[in-house]
Design an enzyme around this catalytic site. Structure first.
Site, mmCIF file in Angstrom:
data_model
loop_
_atom_site.group_PDB
_atom_site.id
_atom_site.type_symbol
_atom_site.label_atom_id
_atom_site.label_comp_id
_atom_site.label_asym_id
_atom_site.label_seq_id
_atom_site.Cartn_x
_atom_site.Cartn_y
_atom_site.Cartn_z
ATOM 1 N N CYS A 171 0.865 -1.183 0.000
ATOM 2 C CA CYS A 171 0.000 0.000 0.000
ATOM 3 C C CYS A 171 0.903 1.235 0.000
ATOM 4 C CB CYS A 171 -0.846 -0.004 1.262
ATOM 5 S SG CYS A 171 0.201 0.042 2.741
ATOM 6 N N HIS A 205 3.914 1.881 11.680
ATOM 7 C CA HIS A 205 2.779 1.662 12.595
ATOM 8 C C HIS A 205 2.543 2.829 13.539
ATOM 9 C CE1 HIS A 205 5.000 -2.084 11.676
ATOM 10 N NE2 HIS A 205 3.807 -2.443 11.261
ATOM 11 N N HIS A 246 -0.651 -4.666 19.556
ATOM 12 C CA HIS A 246 -0.180 -4.348 18.205
ATOM 13 C C HIS A 246 0.508 -2.983 18.275
ATOM 14 C CE1 HIS A 246 -0.155 -3.128 14.003
ATOM 15 N NE2 HIS A 246 -0.213 -4.417 13.721
ATOM 16 N N GLU A 296 0.617 -0.493 16.389
ATOM 17 C CA GLU A 296 -0.219 0.665 16.032
ATOM 18 C C GLU A 296 -1.108 1.070 17.214
ATOM 19 O OE1 GLU A 296 -2.541 0.478 12.344
ATOM 20 O OE2 GLU A 296 -3.957 1.864 13.263
ATOM 21 N N THR A 352 -6.187 0.773 11.911
ATOM 22 C CA THR A 352 -6.431 0.934 10.457
ATOM 23 C C THR A 352 -6.553 -0.394 9.702
ATOM 24 O OG1 THR A 352 -4.052 1.002 10.110
ATOM 25 C CG2 THR A 352 -5.184 3.134 10.315
ATOM 26 N N SER A 399 1.726 -9.671 10.616
ATOM 27 C CA SER A 399 1.083 -8.641 9.799
ATOM 28 C C SER A 399 -0.424 -8.717 10.005
ATOM 29 C CB SER A 399 1.440 -8.854 8.327
ATOM 30 O OG SER A 399 0.507 -8.193 7.503
ATOM 31 N N SER A 426 1.932 -5.352 3.475
ATOM 32 C CA SER A 426 3.377 -5.247 3.696
ATOM 33 C C SER A 426 4.163 -6.314 2.924
ATOM 34 C CB SER A 426 3.678 -5.347 5.196
ATOM 35 O OG SER A 426 2.964 -6.408 5.777
HETATM 36 S S1 SF4 Z 1 -2.655 2.393 7.440
HETATM 37 FE FE1 SF4 Z 1 -1.230 0.641 7.186
HETATM 38 S S2 SF4 Z 1 -2.198 -0.653 5.636
HETATM 39 FE FE2 SF4 Z 1 -3.222 1.335 5.553
HETATM 40 S S3 SF4 Z 1 -2.147 2.542 3.953
HETATM 41 FE FE3 SF4 Z 1 -1.160 2.989 5.919
HETATM 42 S S4 SF4 Z 1 0.519 1.528 6.102
HETATM 43 FE FE4 SF4 Z 1 -0.860 0.751 4.532
#
Ligand code: SF4
Length: 314
Positions: free
Chosen positions: A17, A80, A130, A132, A171, A229, A274
Site C-alpha cells: 500500500c 505503525h 499491536h 499501532e 487501520t 502482519s 506489507s
Molecule cells: S494504514 Fe497501514 S495498511 Fe493502511 S495505507 Fe497505511 S501503512 Fe498501509
C-alpha cells in the site's frame, strides 16, 4: 501432479500500500543521505523479506532507543506509529529521527487528540499489543483511551455516566468484525461520536473486498504475508468468512500443501499490504513447477494513492 490443472484467481489490489511504499522509501533514502548504519525502531513494516533486504543495505532494527549503541546515527520510526514519548526520548538523546508513520495512522492519532481536547473519553477498537495500538494509545495520557477488542469487551465495558465518548479504530482491522463491534457500541452508547471519516484504511478495505469477491469460488485461498502482519492475517479470516473452506497464510517458514492442492480446481491468492509482489511471483512459480496453472487476475478497483516522503530526505 504435472498434468493436474489449477486455476488461480489472483486478487487485486493486493500487496504493498502507499504507507508501506513510503516507509520503505524513507529507510532507503535515509541510508543514502546519512550513510549506513541507520537504526529503525521496530520492523519498518511487518514483513521478513522487506526487513532482511533493508538489513542488507545498512538498516539496523531495534525495539527500543536504549538499544542503540551509537546515538549519533539517525533512527526511523516504523509505519505503525509510535507513542508521543518516543520522539521526546530521541530528542533527549539528541538523536536525529525520521518518522515513517503512515499518514493514515497519523490521521487516527490526530482524531484521538481532537476528541480528547473536546472532552471525550475515547474507545479504540483494535488488537492488544499491536504496535499501532500502542502508538495510538500513547498519543494521550494514560487512562484517556480504553481498548475494545470484540463485542464481549463492549458488553463488559462500563463508563462513568457523565462522560462523553467517542471511538476510533486501528487501520488494519476486519471491516465486517469492526462493523459488528461498532453496532454493539452504538446500541450501548447511542450518543457515541464516530470518526469523521472511516479509520480502517483504503488499502485494508480494498484488499478485503477483493478477497471477499472471489473467495467463494476458491477451493483453497492463500495469503502471502508475515504472521505478525495484522492486515495479512485478516485477509485469511475474510476468505474463510466469505465462504472458502480452507484459507491459509503463506509466511517465510510455510510449506506449500501440494497434496491438498491435488484436490483443488480453483485457488485464490492475495497478499497483505506489507508483502512485496515477488513473494506472490515466487509462490506461483513453485505451483507452476508442479501443476498446469491458469491465472486470472480479478481486480475490483485501481489504486493510485501515493504518500510523499519527508522533504528533508529529497
Ligand atoms: S494504514 Fe497501514 S495498511 Fe493502511 S495505507 Fe497505511 S501503512 Fe498501509
Amino acid at each position: 501432479m504435472k498434468n493436474k490443472e489449477i486455476k488461480i484467481l489472483l486478487s487485486a489490489p493486493r500487496g504493498f500500500c502507499a504507507g508501506v511504499e513510503r516507509a520503505i522509501e524513507i529507510v532507503k533514502k535515509s541510508i543514502k543521505k546519512y550513510g549506513a548504519p541507520v537504526y529503525v525502531r521496530h520492523e519498518i513494516v511487518h514483513n521478513k523479506y522487506v526487513v532482511d533486504s533493508l538489513k542488507a543495505i545498512g538498516a539496523i532494527f531495534i525495539e527500543e532507543l536504549e538499544e542503540i549503541k551509537d546515538k549519533t546515527r539517525p533512527v526511523i520510526f516504523s509505519a505503525h506509529g509510535v507513542p508521543k514519548a518516543i520522539p521526546l526520548q530521541a530528542t533527549k538523546y539528541k538523536m536525529e529521527y525520521i518518522d515513517a508513520t503512515c499518514p493514515l495512522v497519523s490521521k487516527v492519532h490526530r482524531e484521538a487528540e481532537n476528541l480528547y481536547k473536546a472532552g471525550y473519553h475515547i474507545i479504540l477498537i483494535g488488537h492488544n499489543n499491536h504496535p499501532e495500538v500502542i502508538g495510538t494509545m500513547g498519543q494521550l495520557p494514560e487512562g484517556a483511551i480504553d481498548l475494545i477488542q470484540d463485542e464481549h469487551d463492549v458488553e463488559a465495558y462500563e463508563l462513568d455516566q457523565n462522560k462523553k465518548i467517542g471511538y476510533t479504530t486501528q487501520t488494519t482491522l476486519s471491516i465486517d468484525d469492526t462493523q459488528n463491534i461498532i453496532k454493539a457500541l452504538k446500541k450501548k452508547f447511542p450518543e457515541i461520536k464516530a470518526p469523521f471519516k472511516e479509520d480502517i484504511c483504503y488499502a485494508t478495505t480494498n484488499r478485503q473486498t477483493a478477497v471477499k469477491n472471489i473467495a467463494k469460488q476458491c477451493d483453497m485461498f492463500f495469503v502471502l504475508g508475515s504472521r505478525n502482519s495484522s492486515n495479512s492475517v485478516r485477509l485469511v479470516e475474510v476468505a474463510e468468512q466469505a465462504g472458502c473452506a480452507h484459507a491459509e497464510l503463506i509466511h517465510s517458514e510455510s510449506e506449500i500443501p501440494f497434496e491438498q492442492l491435488l484436490n483443488c480446481k480453483t485457488i485464490g491468492i492475495s497478499s497483505g499490504a506489507s508483502a512485496p509482489e515477488i513473494l506472490v511471483e515466487d509462490f506461483i512459480n513453485k505451483l507452476k513447477n508442479k501443476f498446469q496453472i491458469k491465472i486470472e487476475e480479478v481486480e475490483i478497483i485501481k489504486e493510485n494513492i501515493v504518500f510523499k516522503v519527508p522533504s528533508k530526505l529529497n
